[in-house]
Design a protein around this motif. Structure first.
Motif, PDB file in Angstrom:
ATOM      1  N   PRO A 114     -79.885  97.139 -27.908  1.00 19.62           N
ATOM      2  CA  PRO A 114     -79.591  98.341 -27.117  1.00 19.62           C
ATOM      3  C   PRO A 114     -78.738  98.016 -25.897  1.00 19.62           C
ATOM      4  CG  PRO A 114     -81.919  97.743 -26.963  1.00 19.62           C
ATOM      5  CD  PRO A 114     -81.297  96.839 -27.979  1.00 19.62           C
ATOM      6  N   TRP A 115     -77.850  98.945 -25.598  1.00 21.72           N
ATOM      7  CA  TRP A 115     -76.974  98.925 -24.429  1.00 21.72           C
ATOM      8  C   TRP A 115     -75.866  97.877 -24.510  1.00 21.72           C
ATOM      9  CZ3 TRP A 115     -78.206 103.438 -23.208  1.00 21.72           C
ATOM     10  CH2 TRP A 115     -79.534 103.860 -23.143  1.00 21.72           C
ATOM     11  N   GLU A 116     -75.724  97.185 -25.645  1.00 21.27           N
ATOM     12  CA  GLU A 116     -74.619  96.236 -25.793  1.00 21.27           C
ATOM     13  C   GLU A 116     -73.412  96.879 -26.473  1.00 21.27           C
ATOM     14  OE1 GLU A 116     -75.432  92.176 -26.851  1.00 21.27           O
ATOM     15  OE2 GLU A 116     -77.521  92.396 -26.200  1.00 21.27           O
ATOM     16  N   THR A 117     -73.529  98.150 -26.824  1.00 22.46           N
ATOM     17  CA  THR A 117     -72.396  98.924 -27.316  1.00 22.46           C
ATOM     18  C   THR A 117     -71.872  99.715 -26.129  1.00 22.46           C
ATOM     19  OG1 THR A 117     -73.417  99.075 -29.495  1.00 22.46           O
ATOM     20  CG2 THR A 117     -71.630 100.622 -29.010  1.00 22.46           C
ATOM     21  N   LYS A 118     -70.584  99.587 -25.849  1.00 22.82           N
ATOM     22  CA  LYS A 118     -69.998 100.166 -24.637  1.00 22.82           C
ATOM     23  C   LYS A 118     -68.676 100.845 -24.962  1.00 22.82           C
ATOM     24  CE  LYS A 118     -71.945  96.285 -22.046  1.00 22.82           C
ATOM     25  NZ  LYS A 118     -72.999  96.836 -21.285  1.00 22.82           N
ATOM     26  N   SER A 119     -68.279 101.736 -24.082  1.00 20.64           N
ATOM     27  CA  SER A 119     -66.947 102.325 -24.231  1.00 20.64           C
ATOM     28  C   SER A 119     -66.288 102.476 -22.869  1.00 20.64           C
ATOM     29  CB  SER A 119     -67.011 103.681 -24.941  1.00 20.64           C
ATOM     30  OG  SER A 119     -67.675 104.636 -24.155  1.00 20.64           O
ATOM     31  N   ASP A 120     -64.983 102.437 -22.911  1.00 22.64           N
ATOM     32  CA  ASP A 120     -64.138 102.742 -21.760  1.00 22.64           C
ATOM     33  C   ASP A 120     -63.329 103.970 -22.140  1.00 22.64           C
ATOM     34  OD1 ASP A 120     -64.340 100.663 -19.650  1.00 22.64           O
ATOM     35  OD2 ASP A 120     -63.724  99.303 -21.254  1.00 22.64           O
ATOM     36  N   SER A 121     -63.323 104.972 -21.263  1.00 18.87           N
ATOM     37  CA  SER A 121     -62.490 106.160 -21.454  1.00 18.87           C
ATOM     38  C   SER A 121     -61.455 106.190 -20.344  1.00 18.87           C
ATOM     39  CB  SER A 121     -63.341 107.426 -21.421  1.00 18.87           C
ATOM     40  OG  SER A 121     -64.281 107.420 -22.465  1.00 18.87           O
ATOM     41  N   PHE A 122     -60.203 106.166 -20.742  1.00 16.97           N
ATOM     42  CA  PHE A 122     -59.091 106.141 -19.799  1.00 16.97           C
ATOM     43  C   PHE A 122     -58.355 107.469 -19.885  1.00 16.97           C
ATOM     44  CE2 PHE A 122     -59.764 101.875 -21.509  1.00 16.97           C
ATOM     45  CZ  PHE A 122     -59.943 101.130 -20.363  1.00 16.97           C
ATOM     46  N   TYR A 123     -58.085 108.074 -18.744  1.00 14.92           N
ATOM     47  CA  TYR A 123     -57.396 109.367 -18.696  1.00 14.92           C
ATOM     48  C   TYR A 123     -56.071 109.182 -17.962  1.00 14.92           C
ATOM     49  CZ  TYR A 123     -61.984 111.006 -20.039  1.00 14.92           C
ATOM     50  OH  TYR A 123     -63.176 111.193 -20.703  1.00 14.92           O
ATOM     51  N   PHE A 124     -54.991 109.559 -18.635  1.00 15.91           N
ATOM     52  CA  PHE A 124     -53.646 109.411 -18.102  1.00 15.91           C
ATOM     53  C   PHE A 124     -52.991 110.776 -17.946  1.00 15.91           C
ATOM     54  CE2 PHE A 124     -54.544 105.431 -20.220  1.00 15.91           C
ATOM     55  CZ  PHE A 124     -53.963 104.467 -19.409  1.00 15.91           C
ATOM     56  N   VAL A 125     -52.163 110.922 -16.940  1.00 18.52           N
ATOM     57  CA  VAL A 125     -51.280 112.076 -16.801  1.00 18.52           C
ATOM     58  C   VAL A 125     -49.871 111.519 -16.694  1.00 18.52           C
ATOM     59  CG1 VAL A 125     -50.606 114.048 -15.372  1.00 18.52           C
ATOM     60  CG2 VAL A 125     -53.037 113.524 -15.694  1.00 18.52           C
ATOM     61  N   ASP A 126     -49.029 111.899 -17.637  1.00 19.81           N
ATOM     62  CA  ASP A 126     -47.647 111.406 -17.695  1.00 19.81           C
ATOM     63  C   ASP A 126     -47.580 109.879 -17.607  1.00 19.81           C
ATOM     64  OD1 ASP A 126     -45.587 113.048 -18.393  1.00 19.81           O
ATOM     65  OD2 ASP A 126     -44.942 113.494 -16.342  1.00 19.81           O
ATOM     66  N   GLY A 127     -48.514 109.217 -18.270  1.00 16.28           N
ATOM     67  CA  GLY A 127     -48.505 107.758 -18.323  1.00 16.28           C
ATOM     68  C   GLY A 127     -49.155 107.054 -17.154  1.00 16.28           C
ATOM     69  N   THR A 128     -49.652 107.789 -16.159  1.00 11.10           N
ATOM     70  CA  THR A 128     -50.309 107.187 -14.994  1.00 11.10           C
ATOM     71  C   THR A 128     -51.819 107.333 -15.137  1.00 11.10           C
ATOM     72  OG1 THR A 128     -48.432 107.703 -13.560  1.00 11.10           O
ATOM     73  CG2 THR A 128     -50.543 107.292 -12.483  1.00 11.10           C
ATOM     74  N   LEU A 129     -52.543 106.232 -14.990  1.00 12.37           N
ATOM     75  CA  LEU A 129     -54.000 106.255 -15.073  1.00 12.37           C
ATOM     76  C   LEU A 129     -54.573 107.003 -13.875  1.00 12.37           C
ATOM     77  CD1 LEU A 129     -56.556 105.272 -16.587  1.00 12.37           C
ATOM     78  CD2 LEU A 129     -56.475 103.233 -15.121  1.00 12.37           C
ATOM     79  N   VAL A 130     -55.327 108.076 -14.158  1.00 14.47           N
ATOM     80  CA  VAL A 130     -55.895 108.885 -13.081  1.00 14.47           C
ATOM     81  C   VAL A 130     -57.426 108.859 -13.072  1.00 14.47           C
ATOM     82  CG1 VAL A 130     -53.884 110.401 -12.890  1.00 14.47           C
ATOM     83  CG2 VAL A 130     -55.785 111.050 -14.405  1.00 14.47           C
ATOM     84  N   MET A 131     -58.034 108.465 -14.187  1.00 16.09           N
ATOM     85  CA  MET A 131     -59.490 108.381 -14.264  1.00 16.09           C
ATOM     86  C   MET A 131     -59.880 107.298 -15.259  1.00 16.09           C
ATOM     87  SD  MET A 131     -60.429 112.447 -14.489  1.00 16.09           S
ATOM     88  CE  MET A 131     -62.178 112.288 -14.196  1.00 16.09           C
ATOM     89  N   HIS A 132     -61.024 106.676 -14.992  1.00 19.94           N
ATOM     90  CA  HIS A 132     -61.581 105.677 -15.901  1.00 19.94           C
ATOM     91  C   HIS A 132     -63.095 105.821 -15.847  1.00 19.94           C
ATOM     92  CE1 HIS A 132     -62.172 101.077 -16.820  1.00 19.94           C
ATOM     93  NE2 HIS A 132     -62.646 101.847 -17.795  1.00 19.94           N
ATOM     94  N   ASN A 133     -63.696 106.132 -16.993  1.00 20.64           N
ATOM     95  CA  ASN A 133     -65.150 106.260 -17.093  1.00 20.64           C
ATOM     96  C   ASN A 133     -65.678 105.249 -18.088  1.00 20.64           C
ATOM     97  OD1 ASN A 133     -65.115 108.445 -15.320  1.00 20.64           O
ATOM     98  ND2 ASN A 133     -64.940 109.939 -16.953  1.00 20.64           N
ATOM     99  N   LYS A 134     -66.968 104.931 -17.950  1.00 17.27           N
ATOM    100  CA  LYS A 134     -67.612 103.965 -18.832  1.00 17.27           C
ATOM    101  C   LYS A 134     -68.897 104.563 -19.398  1.00 17.27           C
ATOM    102  CE  LYS A 134     -66.133  99.611 -16.895  1.00 17.27           C
ATOM    103  NZ  LYS A 134     -65.910  99.035 -18.193  1.00 17.27           N
ATOM    104  N   ALA A 135     -69.260 104.095 -20.590  1.00 11.97           N
ATOM    105  CA  ALA A 135     -70.529 104.499 -21.190  1.00 11.97           C
ATOM    106  C   ALA A 135     -71.173 103.305 -21.862  1.00 11.97           C
ATOM    107  CB  ALA A 135     -70.320 105.623 -22.202  1.00 11.97           C
ATOM    108  N   GLU A 136     -72.503 103.339 -21.936  1.00 11.75           N
ATOM    109  CA  GLU A 136     -73.292 102.376 -22.690  1.00 11.75           C
ATOM    110  C   GLU A 136     -74.159 103.164 -23.654  1.00 11.75           C
ATOM    111  OE1 GLU A 136     -75.475 100.286 -19.653  1.00 11.75           O
ATOM    112  OE2 GLU A 136     -73.882  98.797 -19.453  1.00 11.75           O
TER     113      GLU A 136
END
Length: 178
Positions: free
Chosen positions: A152-174
């Motif tokens: 448990p909890w060793e599966t993870k994700s990164d969610s990256f949000y871009f606007v016109d190619g610029t990173l504006v948000m980065h969230n994580k989940a386990e």
């Protein structure tokens, strides 16, 4: 500069966040999120969260990392679903968001399980929006699936949000699939 091409080459979850909270100059505010299974002509809600309508303030750079991290406890049956749907409700501030793009990368330990890449061509300013995304679940090697369930909890994700190619948000989940 962090680009979509860069995050698409990542081979493991990032150890930290790749942008500060203040990078969200578009004032994108996630207000509701729902995850559901879409198998066998039926829809089963697996997770749902919604902010109170008065909760419109965005965190600043002094906020704890927990404001952009979440833990999901799904159970092993989740891994048997073939199709997952998500609905993300969000508002946007005074600036339009052209080429709004989400890249979501899922890992078990340092193994890339699946990478998803979704985009909206344009988000109008000062609007409330719903982004519906359909995920085809990957076929998992039985040994990897057993490892995911046993750790448990060793599966993870990164969610990256871009606007016109610029990173504006980065969230994580386990995730826990025990």
């Amino acid at each position: 500069m962090i680009t979509p091409e860069y995050v698409n080459e990542l081979s493991a979850p990032t150890p930290g966040f790749l942008c500060p909270l203040s990078a969200n100059v578009y004032k994108i505010n996630f207000t509701a999120f729902k995850i559901r299974a879409l198998d066998d002509q039926a829809e089963t809600v697996l997770f749902e969260v919604k902010k109170h309508e008065d909760d419109t303030e965005l965190p600043d750079d002094t906020a704890d990392d927990s404001v952009r991290s979440i833990r999901y406890d799904f159970g092993s049956a989740f891994l048997d679903f073939k199709t997952i749907g998500t609905s993300l409700e969000f508002t946007i501030g005074e600036f339009a968001a052209p080429n709004f793009r989400m890249i979501e990368r899922h890992y078990f330990r340092d193994i890339l399980i699946k990478s998803y890449d979704f985009s909206m061509p344009f988000v109008m300013p000062n609007t409330s929006n719903t982004w519906e995304v359909i995920y085809t679940m990957p076929e998992l090697d039985p040994a990897v699936k057993a490892g995911i369930c046993a750790c448990p909890w060793e599966t993870k994700s990164d969610s990256f949000y871009f606007v016109d190619g610029t990173l504006v948000m980065h969230n994580k989940a386990e995730y826990n699939y025990e």
